[in-house]
Scaffold this active site. Structure first.
Site, PDB file in Angstrom:
ATOM      1  N   SER A  64       0.801  -1.233   0.000  1.00  0.00           N
ATOM      2  CA  SER A  64       0.000   0.000   0.000  1.00  0.00           C
ATOM      3  C   SER A  64       0.829   1.278   0.000  1.00  0.00           C
ATOM      4  CB  SER A  64      -0.923   0.023   1.208  1.00  0.00           C
ATOM      5  OG  SER A  64      -1.986  -0.867   1.011  1.00  0.00           O
ATOM      6  N   LYS A  67       0.461   3.425  -2.911  1.00  0.00           N
ATOM      7  CA  LYS A  67      -0.764   4.190  -3.195  1.00  0.00           C
ATOM      8  C   LYS A  67      -0.561   5.700  -3.326  1.00  0.00           C
ATOM      9  CE  LYS A  67      -3.824   0.698  -1.077  1.00  0.00           C
ATOM     10  NZ  LYS A  67      -4.554   0.350   0.158  1.00  0.00           N
ATOM     11  N   TYR A 243      -5.201   4.598   7.596  1.00  0.00           N
ATOM     12  CA  TYR A 243      -6.515   3.947   7.665  1.00  0.00           C
ATOM     13  C   TYR A 243      -7.291   4.399   8.908  1.00  0.00           C
ATOM     14  CZ  TYR A 243      -3.874   1.052   4.467  1.00  0.00           C
ATOM     15  OH  TYR A 243      -3.078   0.619   3.455  1.00  0.00           O
ATOM     16  N   VAL A 261       1.309  -3.628   3.976  1.00  0.00           N
ATOM     17  CA  VAL A 261       1.169  -4.884   4.720  1.00  0.00           C
ATOM     18  C   VAL A 261       2.415  -5.751   4.733  1.00  0.00           C
ATOM     19  CG1 VAL A 261      -1.326  -5.237   4.660  1.00  0.00           C
ATOM     20  CG2 VAL A 261       0.068  -6.026   2.754  1.00  0.00           C
TER      21      VAL A 261
HETATM   22  N1  GLN Z   1      -1.839  -5.480  -1.997  1.00  0.00           N
HETATM   23  C1  GLN Z   1      -2.520  -5.262  -0.753  1.00  0.00           C
HETATM   24  C2  GLN Z   1      -4.037  -5.238  -0.987  1.00  0.00           C
HETATM   25  O1  GLN Z   1      -4.474  -4.615  -1.913  1.00  0.00           O
HETATM   26  C3  GLN Z   1      -2.040  -3.972  -0.158  1.00  0.00           C
HETATM   27  C4  GLN Z   1      -2.693  -3.681   1.132  1.00  0.00           C
HETATM   28  C5  GLN Z   1      -1.833  -2.918   2.088  1.00  0.00           C
HETATM   29  O2  GLN Z   1      -0.608  -2.837   1.986  1.00  0.00           O
HETATM   30  N2  GLN Z   1      -2.456  -2.408   3.138  1.00  0.00           N
HETATM   31  O3  GLN Z   1      -4.787  -5.845  -0.280  1.00  0.00           O
END
Ligand code: GLN
Length: 424
Positions: A64, A67, A243, A261
């Site tokens: 993430s 993003k 989040y 994650v």
């Molecule tokens: N690739 C993961 C997902 O889309 C990324 C989520 C994350 O890092 N929080 O679920």
């Protein structure tokens, strides 16, 4: 003498090391195999110095943390309005993979949750790009932020794709609302590839430092995205980056941040540094446990909360004195430091309070290192009004910190190299 900064980072890592709470992400099977003991912290300054401790060269998937950067690329490629029409900027207060869409429009609440990020992935590159071109655009863009060519981890990508039911469901929802117009499966595939880009803590610190440095990579000097894009991205990171822990984070740590994650965590302190930590065990929000502790510590040890600012610009006016005597006397306002709105207001007030009797007035900028745009306009307006009041106005500006000084409409200002030149 050794630099104190790596020693400080090593000490901080030592303090969080015993904390083995939390678990590596398990919903991507390949991620569950990561070594949970890995630990790193890196700080990169906006002028390109990189300090690190621990496993700074270990590669892991960005997840993430991609993003905000993909959001930056979409804003740069498509412009603000088309992107904002499809993805909002409101904190969701929900988990990263929540299906939070604005009721009515189906617009994802923000680009940091998966629904928003999947939409953003589809907006990278020019309209009409193929799925492969979109992925290439994103990988190339992430690479420019990092300052080196990045690659993807095919095993993690395949593993996540096999279990991407939730992201596929989100993409189909987005397609049904007309937010996505592309094939949902191709977009999720591209998004998953984006999440599988391999980085090290060092790469992440430089990516964050590029955001901290107004979009310019501190090592390569490349302007990856423009300043308005950076401002937008940092604002969204500040409000939505963590989040459902975003409010706690904004108050306690106060650094625009993003977690992933795989255990990465970045923070960008505008104008100062990029920070990255890596430790795979996650808390219930999906944020790295030891990473969060490290950031809490960095913020309080180093006074990094963005709402905590240096003491007010008390002394923008370093001195206010008269040079020479008689009709040739010059009133000199010697300014210093970096001048923004508040500093310029001091200058306006000092000029009014002084109501200079001297025909010649000089603003000495020799000790000023930066004037932002509003301060520049304010200073020029003061010089214009002084001209209209019958003064002869000088700017002592040997290093052109205020280039092309045009006060406009009846104003006149003469640039000189030192205050003495203002005297006849
Ligand atoms: N690739 C993961 C997902 O889309 C990324 C989520 C994350 O890092 N929080 O679920």
């Amino acid at each position: 003498m050794r630099s104190i900064i790596p020693d400080y980072l090593t000490e901080a890592l030592g303090d969080v090391e015993p904390d083995s709470s939390g678990h590596p992400a398990a919903y991507i099977p390949e991620l569950a195999t990561a070594d949970p003991e890995r630990l790193a912290a890196v700080v990169a300054t906006v002028d390109g110095e990189v300090y690190g401790a621990g496993d700074t060269g270990t590669a892991f998937t960005i997840q993430s943390i991609s993003k905000p950067f993909a959001y930056a690329l979409a804003l740069a490629d498509r412009g603000f309005d088309p992107v904002l029409a499809k993805v909002g900027v409101e904190p969701s207060g929900e988990a990263f993979n929540e299906v939070s869409l604005e009721s009515g429009t189906g617009r994802p609440l923000n680009p940091m949750i998966n629904a928003g990020a999947i939409t953003v992935h589809a907006l990278a590159g020019p309209a009409g790009a193929t799925p492969a071109e979109r992925v290439e655009r994103v990988v190339r863009g992430l690479s420019a932020f990092a300052g080196r060519r990045l690659t993807t981890d095919e095993a993690v990508c395949a593993s996540e794709m096999e279990h991407a039911h939730r992201n596929l469901a989100i993409a189909h929802m987005l397609r049904s609302h007309g937010i996505l117009t592309e094939d949902p499966r191709a977009v999720v595939d591209g998004y998953t590839r984006q999440c599988s880009v391999l980085v090290t803590a060092r790469d992440l610190a430089l990516m964050a430092a590029t955001l901290a440095n107004r979009g310019v990579n501190p090592l390569t000097g490349e302007q990856v995205v423009r300043e308005p894009v950076v401002r937008q991205v940092l604002s969204v990171m500040f409000t939505c980056g963590m989040y459902d822990a975003a409010g706690d984070w904004a108050t306690q740590v106060g650094i625009p941040a993003k977690s992933g994650v795989a255990g990465g965590l970045i923070g960008a302190l505008p104008g100062q540094i990029g920070i990255a930590t890596f430790s795979p065990r996650l808390d219930p929000h999906g944020n790295s446990v030891r990473g969060v502790s490290l950031f809490e510590r960095f913020s309080s040890d180093m006074g990094m909360h963005v709402m905590e600012v240096p003491a007010a610009a008390r002394a923008v006016v370093r001195s206010n004195h008269v040079l020479g005597g008689g009709p040739g006397a010059v009133r000199v306002f010697q300014l210093q430091g970096g001048i923004g709105f508040a500093g310029a207001e001091r200058v306006v007030r000092e000029t009014l309070d002084t109501a200079p009797a001297e025909a010649r007035v000089a603003f000495d900028l020799t000790r000023v290192h930066a004037i932002d745009d509003v301060a520049r306009r304010m200073l020029l307006e003061v010089t214009r009004r002084l001209t209209l009041d019958g003064h002869e106005v000088y700017l002592v500006d040997p290093e052109s910190v205020l280039p092309d000084p045009d006060p406009g409409d009846g104003g006149r200002v003469t640039v000189v190299g030192n205050a003495e030149e203002a005297a006849p």
